[in-house]
Design a protein around this motif. Structure first.
Motif, mmCIF file in Angstrom:
data_model
loop_
_atom_site.group_PDB
_atom_site.id
_atom_site.type_symbol
_atom_site.label_atom_id
_atom_site.label_comp_id
_atom_site.label_asym_id
_atom_site.label_seq_id
_atom_site.Cartn_x
_atom_site.Cartn_y
_atom_site.Cartn_z
ATOM 1 N N ASP A 104 4.904 7.834 7.972
ATOM 2 C CA ASP A 104 3.981 6.720 8.201
ATOM 3 C C ASP A 104 4.722 5.391 8.286
ATOM 4 O O ASP A 104 4.216 4.420 8.853
ATOM 5 N N GLU A 147 1.759 8.192 -13.524
ATOM 6 C CA GLU A 147 1.967 9.630 -13.316
ATOM 7 C C GLU A 147 2.543 10.303 -14.557
ATOM 8 O O GLU A 147 2.160 11.422 -14.896
ATOM 9 N N ARG A 202 0.837 -1.207 0.000
ATOM 10 C CA ARG A 202 0.000 0.000 0.000
ATOM 11 C C ARG A 202 0.872 1.257 0.000
ATOM 12 O O ARG A 202 0.642 2.196 -0.766
ATOM 13 N N ILE A 203 1.886 1.267 0.851
ATOM 14 C CA ILE A 203 2.743 2.447 0.975
ATOM 15 C C ILE A 203 3.565 2.657 -0.297
ATOM 16 O O ILE A 203 3.664 3.769 -0.817
ATOM 17 N N LYS A 229 2.351 8.490 -6.678
ATOM 18 C CA LYS A 229 1.345 9.548 -6.796
ATOM 19 C C LYS A 229 1.706 10.738 -5.910
ATOM 20 O O LYS A 229 1.552 11.896 -6.304
ATOM 21 N N ARG A 230 2.206 10.434 -4.721
ATOM 22 C CA ARG A 230 2.487 11.507 -3.746
ATOM 23 C C ARG A 230 3.757 12.291 -4.075
ATOM 24 O O ARG A 230 3.829 13.495 -3.828
ATOM 25 N N TRP A 273 7.437 0.376 -8.736
ATOM 26 C CA TRP A 273 7.376 -0.223 -7.402
ATOM 27 C C TRP A 273 8.791 -0.476 -6.873
ATOM 28 O O TRP A 273 9.088 -0.198 -5.710
ATOM 29 N N ALA A 301 2.860 1.678 -3.315
ATOM 30 C CA ALA A 301 1.965 2.100 -4.401
ATOM 31 C C ALA A 301 1.593 3.576 -4.282
ATOM 32 O O ALA A 301 1.369 4.253 -5.286
ATOM 33 N N SER A 302 1.545 4.090 -3.047
ATOM 34 C CA SER A 302 1.136 5.486 -2.841
ATOM 35 C C SER A 302 2.254 6.473 -3.151
ATOM 36 O O SER A 302 2.001 7.651 -3.402
#
Length: 531
Positions: free
Chosen positions: A49, A506, A28-29, A35-36, A78, A31-32
């Motif tokens: 986090d 992106e 999850r982290i 985008k971030r 990834w 993959a985020s």
């Protein structure tokens, strides 16, 4: 299994569940992150986090390693962010170990352990551990014992507890050093790396053991460690330009520099007098430079060498070695104004972590108010950077259907070759005309090109690890497309097909019509066999 004790009663189902949940959290982290943080370097608080994970860190790291070890040419984005996260996690842990090491009493600070900690911090993704390095040193020590046994079967260093007790007789110590020189320099062929002296690998102890070469200080740490394991006390000497060891020939603890013989581990263990030490560097030095130094001072010099190498590196545009060595130096000397200022200037130059730059500048101002001029300049420009970032509306989307883009011939993901310089590269961005300032255009002599700055220019990742901005007329399709080994490839691309790169989500948002054009171009060029 190293995380479990044989005596513990373990619920393997619960452990499996914990590992499974850690894997989901890691995915999850990772993959985020794209985008971030696509538009900027991962900020200081970007890992917050991760620092507050609700799962065992070794399970989280294990999942990151699984991502990095995925087979094939897919999952590049990834892998890119998994590597960044793993780099951060391991460096944080190593920094914690280094601070614990520095807080120990001096007699419990092993020179070898200090060298391993520096090595680990600069190479956090490599499998380097003190136990493995120590085992290799022990193996060399055993070889020295075999040679020693042939010379003197009754030598005290051959006893099972040798090394715990220092050998008092100088002649017996000399026998040990002769045997060491025989094994290290004659049998194993260790030598000083004169041909490639400024290679950072010479400073990493695990690489010194693999390549059997190094610089004076890294070879001295190895030499000193082996000698002490055989009962001979050698001491480090912070000699200018050439690190040495000293061996006491007189009363132990003597302050007379002439009571010592000096050993050059870089020069095959050659034993030197005071006068010969001066010949080695070509000038006279005062007595203070012959004095013994602490383990912390040895580490300071090792890190200082890496700092200088980091400043010299021109191809690494992320300045990773310089950043890592600054971290290490400031872990040892957190209030050193000169290095704090260098760190602030470096982050400012790279355009990363503006909030951290302000924290560093505030710390410098508190330590040394006389720096207010330089601090004020950097504070002003850093605040402007933060404001500009707030005003950014979002990604600029470039449509090929726009009239102003009609001259753009090449597309994102194509493997190209530079006509003039011959380097291989991949396109990750383009502009309809040169968007650099007048100074860059003048320095790069763009006006000498037939079409000058009024032609499309391309952002390219080059195989040597650099990023460049190339004119359309200087690029051509690569007749033999291959992977581009650039550290930032995963930031922009998700996969290499064998002929071209696929933009990640992106990058595709920013160039929405390029993917189909790239596929069509590749099919046209490579299926027909034409360039």
């Amino acid at each position: 299994m190293k995380y479990y004790s044989h005596s513990d009663s373990v619920s393997w189902l619960e452990e499996y569940k914990a590992r499974h949940n850690a894997g989901l959290e890691a995915q999850r982290i990772v993959a985020s992150f794209s985008k971030r943080f696509f538009s900027e370097h991962v900020p200081c608080d970007g890992f917050s986090d991760i620092e507050t994970l609700g799962c065992p860190s070794h399970f989280f790291e294990d999942e990151l390693m699984c991502i990095l070890n995925m087979e094939g040419r897919k999952g590049l984005t990834w892998k890119y962010y998994a590597k960044k996260i793993l780099y951060f996690l391991r460096q944080q842990n190593i920094l914690k170990n280094l601070k614990e090491y520095l807080q120990r009493p001096t007699e419990r600070q092993s020179f070898l352990e200090g060298a391993v900690l520096i090595d680990q911090y600069c190479n956090p993704l490599s499998d380097i551990c003190l136990k493995s390095v120590q085992a290799q040193v022990d193996d060399i020590t055993d070889k020295v014992r075999k040679v020693l046994r042939t010379k003197n079967p009754r030598h005290p260093s051959l006893a099972s507890k040798a090394g715990e007790v220092l050998i008092p007789e100088v002649e017996l110590q000399r026998q040990v050093l002769d045997a060491m020189n025989c094994v290290l320099y004659e049998q194993l062929k260790y030598k000083g790396n004169e041909l490639d002296y400024y290679n950072s690998l010479n400073s990493y102890i695990h690489q010194v053991l693999i390549r059997r070469t190094g610089i004076p200080i890294s070879l001295s740490v190895l030499y000193l460690t082996i000698a002490r394991q055989l009962g001979v006390k050698l001491e480090p000497v912070n000699f200018p330009s050439h690190f040495l060891l000293r061996w006491c020939q007189g009363k132990e603890g003597s302050t007379d520099i002439f009571d010592y013989t000096y050993i050059d581990a870089f020069g095959k263990g050659k034993q030197l007098t005071v006068k010969e030490c001066e010949y080695l560097i070509g000038h006279h030095v005062t007595e203070e430079f012959y004095g013994v130094v602490t383990s912390k001072e040895v580490l300071q010099r090792m890190v200082g060498n890496l700092l200088n190498l980091g400043k010299r590196e021109s191809t690494d545009q992320s300045y990773q070695l310089l950043r890592d060595s600054l971290d290490l130096y400031l872990a040892m000397y957190p209030d050193n104004v000169q290095h704090l200022m260098l760190q602030a200037r470096l982050y400012f130059h790279l355009g990363i972590w503006p909030e951290k730059v302000l924290d560093i500048l505030q710390h410098i101002q508190a330590l040394d108010p006389s720096q207010h001029g330089a601090v004020g300049y950097l504070v002003q420009h850093t605040l402007e950077h933060i404001e500009r970032r707030k005003e950014e509306l979002g990604p600029e989307v470039k449509h090929r259907s726009d009239e102003k883009h009609k001259e753009v011939c090449f597309s994102i993901g194509l493997i190209m070759k530079h006509k003039r310089y011959g380097y291989n590269c991949v396109i990750y961005g383009w502009d309809p005309a040169c968007m650099m300032g007048h100074e860059w255009i003048r320095n790069m002599n763009v006006h000498s090109l037939p079409h000058g700055p009024h032609q499309p220019f391309y952002n390219v990742l080059v195989e040597d690890g650099s990023c460049r901005y190339a004119a359309q007329e200087n690029l051509e399709y690569n007749s033999e497309p291959r992977e581009i080994p650039h550290p930032d490839i995963g930031r922009y691309f998700s996969e290499f097909t064998g002929l071209h790169y696929l933009a990640n989500t992106e990058l595709e948002i920013r160039y929405p019509e390029d993917l189909e054009l790239t596929r069509a171009t590749v099919q046209k060029i490579y299926s027909s066999g034409k360039e």
